[in-house]
Structure formats: structure tokens, C-alpha cells
Design a protein around this motif. Sequence first.
Motif, PDB file in Angstrom:
ATOM      1  N   ALA A  85     -20.058  83.147 131.865  1.00  0.00           N
ATOM      2  CA  ALA A  85     -19.844  82.090 130.873  1.00  0.00           C
ATOM      3  C   ALA A  85     -18.561  82.287 130.073  1.00  0.00           C
ATOM      4  O   ALA A  85     -17.817  81.331 129.821  1.00  0.00           O
ATOM      5  CB  ALA A  85     -21.036  82.010 129.936  1.00  0.00           C
ATOM      6  N   ALA A  86     -18.280  83.510 129.650  1.00  0.00           N
ATOM      7  CA  ALA A  86     -17.091  83.762 128.841  1.00  0.00           C
ATOM      8  C   ALA A  86     -15.810  83.643 129.665  1.00  0.00           C
ATOM      9  O   ALA A  86     -14.785  83.161 129.182  1.00  0.00           O
ATOM     10  CB  ALA A  86     -17.173  85.151 128.214  1.00  0.00           C
ATOM     11  N   PRO A  89     -15.472  79.274 131.140  1.00  0.00           N
ATOM     12  CA  PRO A  89     -16.233  78.483 130.168  1.00  0.00           C
ATOM     13  C   PRO A  89     -16.427  77.026 130.552  1.00  0.00           C
ATOM     14  O   PRO A  89     -17.348  76.376 130.072  1.00  0.00           O
ATOM     15  CB  PRO A  89     -15.397  78.610 128.884  1.00  0.00           C
TER      16      PRO A  89
END
Length: 229
Positions: A85-86, A89
Motif C-alpha cells: 500500500a505505501a 498507493p
Amino acid sequence: MPDESSAPTHPALRVVVVDDHSIFRSGLRAGLDPAIHVVGEASDVPSAVAVVAETRPDVVLLDVHLPGGTNTSASGGAEVVQRVAAEVPDTRFLALSVSDSAEDVVGVIRAGARGYLTKGASADEVSRAVHAVAGGDAVFSPRLAGFVLDAFGAAVGEIAAADDELDRLSAREQEVMRLIARGYAYKEVAATLFISAKTVESHVSSVLRKLQLSSRHELTAWATARRLL
């Protein structure tokens, strides 16, 4: 002869399919809307993380239960969402699983997935869901939506209380806290955040002090109770 230029079209979407059954991946690839381009496949957590990071798709179609996970507090699918996710994004995740249990549904949605369909969905339903999720909508098989509403409705008060406690932590401390609470080792946190293990250790000490906790086990219980994982 019909005017082809007047036919409705959708923007081409780039999709990665993650499932540990090759026959299912092949069938799904064949059945998706022609405007959906499968740019990669994976069969376990490590290969899924790698292919999503490499291809940066619009949507990942993701099985909930995948082999190769290292996070004992999350399913394989949820771990994939958490780990990429990071780094990626803009990619959205749509869970596609045989499981219709509340635990699986809520777990992967908490991790960051935008929707959840059971594998009883037709290829047309999956294709429509991919377009919807890519556009920012949330999509659920009808009976599963109630699980999400119940879980997140009950959590509103707890989230407000958790926000006050989180305000004590810096942004970096919050990142470290979540990874440690999910069961990551110091070296894994360091590699994920591109910092040294010594720095991770320092952040953990600060987090425990600020939250008045005495161990990482207490930290995991604290984060789980406040639905922060």
C-alpha cells in the motif's frame, strides 16, 4: 453496417490476478472484459508483492488465503495489501475468494481492499466490479456488505478514542507501531521503511513509553483492540 466509433468503451485497465490456483487464474483472465488487461499474475504473498510493485496495476484481484505470508496476525491477502500500500498507493485491491466469513471480509477490508466478491460471481460481475473499484467505488457481494457495515459502525467510537492516543506519536512512530504490532521483526521493519534496525528499536522504545506499554505483545493487543491493524 454499425458505426464502431459509436460503441461504448471503457478506459483500458491494468490488472494483476493473485490466486494460488493456476486454473482459476487462467479462467478469470479469459473471462474478463476485453478492456481489462491482465499485466501480471502471482500465486503467493512474496510473488504478489513483487509483481504489484513491478507492474503498478490499476487493480489487483486478490484471493484472501495465500501461501507464503510472514504476518501471523493477517491473512495472506491482507498481508499483500499491507505490504504494497505505501509503495504503490494508487493501486486498488478487490478481494475475490471462496470464503464468505465475516473475519476474512473485515480483515482484508481493514487492510485496505476496496471490495470483496465471492468466487460465485460471474465474469461479467467481476469485470463490472473491477471498473467500479478502479473508479473509486466500494463493491461487495450483497450478503457481505452487512459484515463491513457492522464492523465499521461499531468501531466509530473506538476510532475516535484511538485518534487521541495516536496524536502522541509522530508519523514515523505510527508506521513503526503498525508494522511491529502486525508481527514484523525489527529487520523487516527496517527494510520496509528504509531505516536502520537500531532506529526501529529507538522508535519502538519511544512508542511504548508514550503509550505506557511494556512490551510489543501489549502493543499488538493495544493496536488490535483499537482496530488499527
